[in-house]
Scaffold this motif. Structure first.
Motif, PDB file in Angstrom:
ATOM      1  N   ASP A 150       1.640  12.918  -3.346  1.00 51.39           N
ATOM      2  CA  ASP A 150       0.800  11.737  -3.168  1.00 51.39           C
ATOM      3  C   ASP A 150      -0.248  11.739  -4.277  1.00 51.39           C
ATOM      4  OD1 ASP A 150      -1.169   9.901  -2.402  1.00 51.39           O
ATOM      5  OD2 ASP A 150      -0.926  10.299  -0.263  1.00 51.39           O
ATOM      6  N   TYR A 168      -4.876  14.355   3.408  1.00 54.30           N
ATOM      7  CA  TYR A 168      -4.988  12.952   3.818  1.00 54.30           C
ATOM      8  C   TYR A 168      -4.443  12.798   5.241  1.00 54.30           C
ATOM      9  CZ  TYR A 168      -4.279   7.876   3.532  1.00 54.30           C
ATOM     10  OH  TYR A 168      -4.296   6.525   3.762  1.00 54.30           O
ATOM     11  N   ARG A 204      -3.211  -4.685  -1.375  1.00 62.41           N
ATOM     12  CA  ARG A 204      -2.235  -3.822  -0.702  1.00 62.41           C
ATOM     13  C   ARG A 204      -0.945  -3.648  -1.510  1.00 62.41           C
ATOM     14  NH1 ARG A 204      -4.098  -0.876   0.813  1.00 62.41           N
ATOM     15  NH2 ARG A 204      -2.781  -0.154   2.485  1.00 62.41           N
ATOM     16  N   ASN A 261      -7.003  14.384  -0.974  1.00 64.16           N
ATOM     17  CA  ASN A 261      -8.068  13.781  -0.167  1.00 64.16           C
ATOM     18  C   ASN A 261      -8.133  14.585   1.137  1.00 64.16           C
ATOM     19  OD1 ASN A 261      -9.783  12.133   1.220  1.00 64.16           O
ATOM     20  ND2 ASN A 261      -8.406  10.373   1.309  1.00 64.16           N
ATOM     21  N   THR A 316      -0.815   4.259  -5.995  1.00 64.35           N
ATOM     22  CA  THR A 316      -1.376   3.047  -5.391  1.00 64.35           C
ATOM     23  C   THR A 316      -2.164   2.241  -6.416  1.00 64.35           C
ATOM     24  OG1 THR A 316      -2.783   2.191  -3.625  1.00 64.35           O
ATOM     25  CG2 THR A 316      -3.491   4.238  -4.637  1.00 64.35           C
ATOM     26  N   CYS A 337      -0.581  16.697  -2.130  1.00 62.45           N
ATOM     27  CA  CYS A 337      -1.490  15.586  -2.420  1.00 62.45           C
ATOM     28  C   CYS A 337      -2.345  16.010  -3.604  1.00 62.45           C
ATOM     29  CB  CYS A 337      -2.346  15.310  -1.180  1.00 62.45           C
ATOM     30  SG  CYS A 337      -3.255  13.767  -1.240  1.00 62.45           S
ATOM     31  N   ALA A 370      -2.401   9.223  -5.161  1.00 65.52           N
ATOM     32  CA  ALA A 370      -3.223   8.012  -5.025  1.00 65.52           C
ATOM     33  C   ALA A 370      -4.389   7.996  -6.020  1.00 65.52           C
ATOM     34  CB  ALA A 370      -3.750   7.889  -3.595  1.00 65.52           C
ATOM     35  N   TYR A 371      -4.872   9.176  -6.391  1.00 64.06           N
ATOM     36  CA  TYR A 371      -6.060   9.263  -7.258  1.00 64.06           C
ATOM     37  C   TYR A 371      -5.732   9.787  -8.655  1.00 64.06           C
ATOM     38  CZ  TYR A 371      -8.186   8.625  -2.718  1.00 64.06           C
ATOM     39  OH  TYR A 371      -8.522   8.116  -1.500  1.00 64.06           O
ATOM     40  N   GLY A 384       0.833  -1.191   0.000  1.00 61.05           N
ATOM     41  CA  GLY A 384       0.000   0.000   0.000  1.00 61.05           C
ATOM     42  C   GLY A 384       0.870   1.245   0.000  1.00 61.05           C
ATOM     43  N   SER A 385       0.315   2.336  -0.517  1.00 61.23           N
ATOM     44  CA  SER A 385       1.134   3.555  -0.540  1.00 61.23           C
ATOM     45  C   SER A 385       1.343   4.083   0.872  1.00 61.23           C
ATOM     46  CB  SER A 385       0.556   4.608  -1.477  1.00 61.23           C
ATOM     47  OG  SER A 385      -0.781   4.849  -1.199  1.00 61.23           O
ATOM     48  N   ASN A 386       0.481   3.668   1.816  1.00 60.93           N
ATOM     49  CA  ASN A 386       0.741   4.060   3.212  1.00 60.93           C
ATOM     50  C   ASN A 386       2.105   3.554   3.676  1.00 60.93           C
ATOM     51  OD1 ASN A 386      -1.601   5.501   3.783  1.00 60.93           O
ATOM     52  ND2 ASN A 386      -2.735   3.666   4.344  1.00 60.93           N
ATOM     53  N   SER A 433      -4.731   0.701  -5.167  1.00 59.05           N
ATOM     54  CA  SER A 433      -5.963   0.535  -4.378  1.00 59.05           C
ATOM     55  C   SER A 433      -7.183   1.204  -5.001  1.00 59.05           C
ATOM     56  CB  SER A 433      -5.777   1.133  -2.983  1.00 59.05           C
ATOM     57  OG  SER A 433      -4.806   0.444  -2.259  1.00 59.05           O
ATOM     58  N   LYS A 434      -6.990   2.196  -5.840  1.00 59.33           N
ATOM     59  CA  LYS A 434      -8.138   2.999  -6.287  1.00 59.33           C
ATOM     60  C   LYS A 434      -8.497   2.673  -7.732  1.00 59.33           C
ATOM     61  CE  LYS A 434      -7.643   4.935  -2.267  1.00 59.33           C
ATOM     62  NZ  LYS A 434      -8.562   4.756  -1.164  1.00 59.33           N
TER      63      LYS A 434
END
Ligand SMILES: Cc1ncc(COP(=O)(O)O)c(C=O)c1O
Length: 384
Positions: A219, A120, A257, A170, A246, A166, A221-222, A94-96, A248-249
């Motif tokens: 970041d 985020y 993950r 988010n 990521t 970001c 992520a989206y 995961g990017s986390n 994840s999306k």
């Protein structure tokens, strides 16, 4: 027993963990997941590759995840139009986890990270977990835009070791243009002349540690849902710029993950110092490679989700609500005198959205059209 009664690090005492409620509700639009399950061909490929990996589970996996990183580099190069070699890509659970590794390497005790809130929440929490102090920069309180001049001024004032951008952000869903990211990078590099004057004014107490030359993490992520170009375009000659991503999306692979980053090879080398050995299991690596082989299938859902997002924006504005312009697969809507009461009223109607703790606003993910219909009729009912 409360963890506070254990010899917990003082800065963790009384804190709450990250957690979106995982409630069993008919319409769940609260965690920005992709509502489309993996397509059958992808699911079959994942099953086959994972089954093959099972045969050698007595061995540790490839510690450097070389094949996966080559596949990720190929995907990212194709998607952004900027070719990347595998030594510029790193992957984790995961990017986390990628973000945590970045702060383990570039943050830590005596160092500070700057983010522009609302953003985020894990950026702040990962800073806390790694002993990095957090400086909260701000955004335009009305549009949630991050003005380049304000961002640059904050970087010069605080001389952070790490800057979080970001984009799309988010929970606001707002995206940054490349000029803003480049300007922040210049300020963080100390290349801008104002960096020295910021320190001279006495505001930048950490400048003595050389903090003006900070890392800049974008970041993304989206990113696949955004209309703006990726910061991957800026990586050449910017060794302290990092773009995190990521699966994840857009990839509809949150359960597997897998997060990753693109950066200078020296950043990837630095992360080897903090990553746990064999952090990415052989099963995860196999599943991710299988999914990447079907990227085009999965990414078809991105178009549907963008359309759904735009429909929700139009409908919510049509009933007189404010909606922040969205470049993501979710949107922020309001303003309500009591957002918590609206959140509860929607939940009573079987629709779970996210109260991100931003007074007056709620966040909703673009889901399936049928979920969007349920959400919109619940909103209309609640608004009376
Ligand atoms: C902005 C942002 N970054 C990173 C993440 C973490 O995603 P993951 O750890 O699933 O890759 C999220 C998840 O919601 C997010 O919203």
């Amino acid at each position: 027993m409360s963890p506070d009664r254990l010899p917990l690090r003082p800065e963790l005492r009384g804190q709450s963990p990250y957690g979106a409620p995982q409630l069993d509700v008919a319409v769940r639009l609260n965690t920005n997941e992709n509502p489309y399950p993996p397509p059958p061909a992808l699911a079959a490929e994942v099953r086959a590759q994972v089954a093959a990996a099972v045969a050698t589970l007595n061995r540790y996996p490839d510690r450097d995840a070389k094949a996966l990183r080559a596949d990720l580099a190929g995907y990212l190069g194709h998607h952004t139009g900027h070719a990347l070699s595998a030594d510029r890509v790193w992957a984790a659970n995961g990017s986390n986890e990628v973000l945590q590794q970045l702060l383990q390497a570039f943050g830590g005790p005596g160092r500070r990270a700057l983010g522009f809130e609302p953003t985020y929440s894990m950026h702040r929490l990962i800073a806390r977990g790694t002993g990095t102090s957090w400086v909260a920069g701000s955004r335009d309180p009305d549009t949630f835009a991050l003005e380049p001049a304000d961002a640059v001024a904050a970087v010069r004032r605080h001389a952070p070791d790490v800057v979080f951008l970001c984009s799309p952000n988010n929970p606001t869903a707002t995206a940054l243009d490349l000029e803003t990211i480049a300007a922040v990078y210049d300020a963080a590099s100390g290349a801008a002349s104002g960096a020295a004057s910021g320190a001279a004014s006495g505001a930048a107490s950490g400048a003595a540690s050389g903090a003006a030359s900070g890392m800049v993490i974008v970041d993304e992520a989206y990113a696949e849902f955004s209309r703006r170009p990726s910061a991957v375009a800026l990586l050449t000659d910017r060794p302290r710029l990092v773009v995190t991503r990521t699966m994840s999306k857009a990839f509809a692979f949150a359960g597997a993950r897998i997060g990753y980053l693109a950066a200078d090879p020296a950043v990837v080398d630095a992360l080897q110092l903090v990553r746990l050995p064999y952090h990415l299991s052989a099963l995860t690596q196999a599943a991710a490679r299988a999914a990447l082989a079907h990227a085009e299938d999965t990414l078809r859902t991105v178009t549907a989700l963008r359309d759904e997002r735009d429909r929700l924006v139009g409908e919510l504005r049509g009933v007189g609500l404010r909606v922040v312009d969205s470049d993501a697969n979710f949107l922020l809507f309001g303003r309500f005198p009591d957002a918590g009461a609206i959140w509860r009223a929607l939940l009573e109607r079987g629709v779970l959205v996210r109260d991100v703790g931003l007074p007056g606003w709620l966040r909703v993910s673009a889901g399936l059209p049928v979920e969007g219909d349920a959400f919109l009729s619940a909103v209309k009912e609640v608004l009376g």
